[in-house]
Design an enzyme around this catalytic site. Structure first.
Site, mmCIF file in Angstrom:
data_model
loop_
_atom_site.group_PDB
_atom_site.id
_atom_site.type_symbol
_atom_site.label_atom_id
_atom_site.label_comp_id
_atom_site.label_asym_id
_atom_site.label_seq_id
_atom_site.Cartn_x
_atom_site.Cartn_y
_atom_site.Cartn_z
ATOM 1 N N CYS A 11 0.871 -1.172 0.000
ATOM 2 C CA CYS A 11 0.000 0.000 0.000
ATOM 3 C C CYS A 11 0.912 1.227 0.000
ATOM 4 O O CYS A 11 2.137 1.087 -0.011
ATOM 5 C CB CYS A 11 -0.986 -0.005 1.159
ATOM 6 N N CYS A 85 -2.159 1.451 -4.119
ATOM 7 C CA CYS A 85 -0.933 2.151 -4.521
ATOM 8 C C CYS A 85 -0.944 2.546 -5.989
ATOM 9 O O CYS A 85 -0.056 3.246 -6.452
ATOM 10 C CB CYS A 85 0.308 1.334 -4.180
ATOM 11 N N CYS A 89 3.044 0.932 -8.024
ATOM 12 C CA CYS A 89 3.467 -0.444 -7.789
ATOM 13 C C CYS A 89 4.085 -1.002 -9.057
ATOM 14 O O CYS A 89 3.471 -0.962 -10.115
ATOM 15 C CB CYS A 89 2.270 -1.320 -7.390
#
Length: 137
Positions: A11, A85, A89
């Protein structure tokens, strides 16, 4: 499935959702799963409401430290679970990605964090079923 799967929870701040998810998976799977968590912009400390919510269930994450997301962590993981995210990511072909839509506990009190915690536990139990790993708790 994989003999000992490796799961990475990601996250933004690695201070709430991913920390709770990693703790649940470790608690429920024991050493049968390698567990990692990280954040694209890690916070200085774990969200106190997340710590309190997990403590209510007998899981202590007070000593957990937010970690920065690295490509090595992604490459070393069989399953990468993202939690808000977005594009930060990294994506690697051949990895299994899951995106769990969860509210962000940042800045929330314990009453708002409990339902997020419970939803994460539900997801973790489903993941264990998918991996063919019986829950230890």
């Amino acid at each position: 499935m994989i003999s000992k799967p490796s799961v990475l929870f990601v996250c933004v701040h690695n201070a709430g959702r991913s920390q709770m998810a990693a703790a649940f998976l470790t608690h429920l799977a024991g050493d049968r799963v390698e567990v990692r968590s990280a954040g694209s912009q890690p916070a200085d400390h774990v969200n106190p409401s997340a710590v309190e919510a997990m403590r209510e269930l007998g899981i202590d994450i007070a000593a957990a430290i937010p970690k920065v997301l690295t490509t090595d962590a992604v490459e070393a993981s069989d399953v990468v679970i993202t939690m808000g995210c977005g594009d930060t990511c990294p994506f690697f072909p051949g990895k299994r990605y899951l995106d769990w839509k969860l509210d962000d506990p940042a800045g929330q009190g314990i009453d708002a964090v409990r339902p997020i915690r419970d939803e994460i536990e539900h997801h973790i139990r489903g993941l264990l079923d998918e991996l063919g790993i019986p829950s230890a708790a």
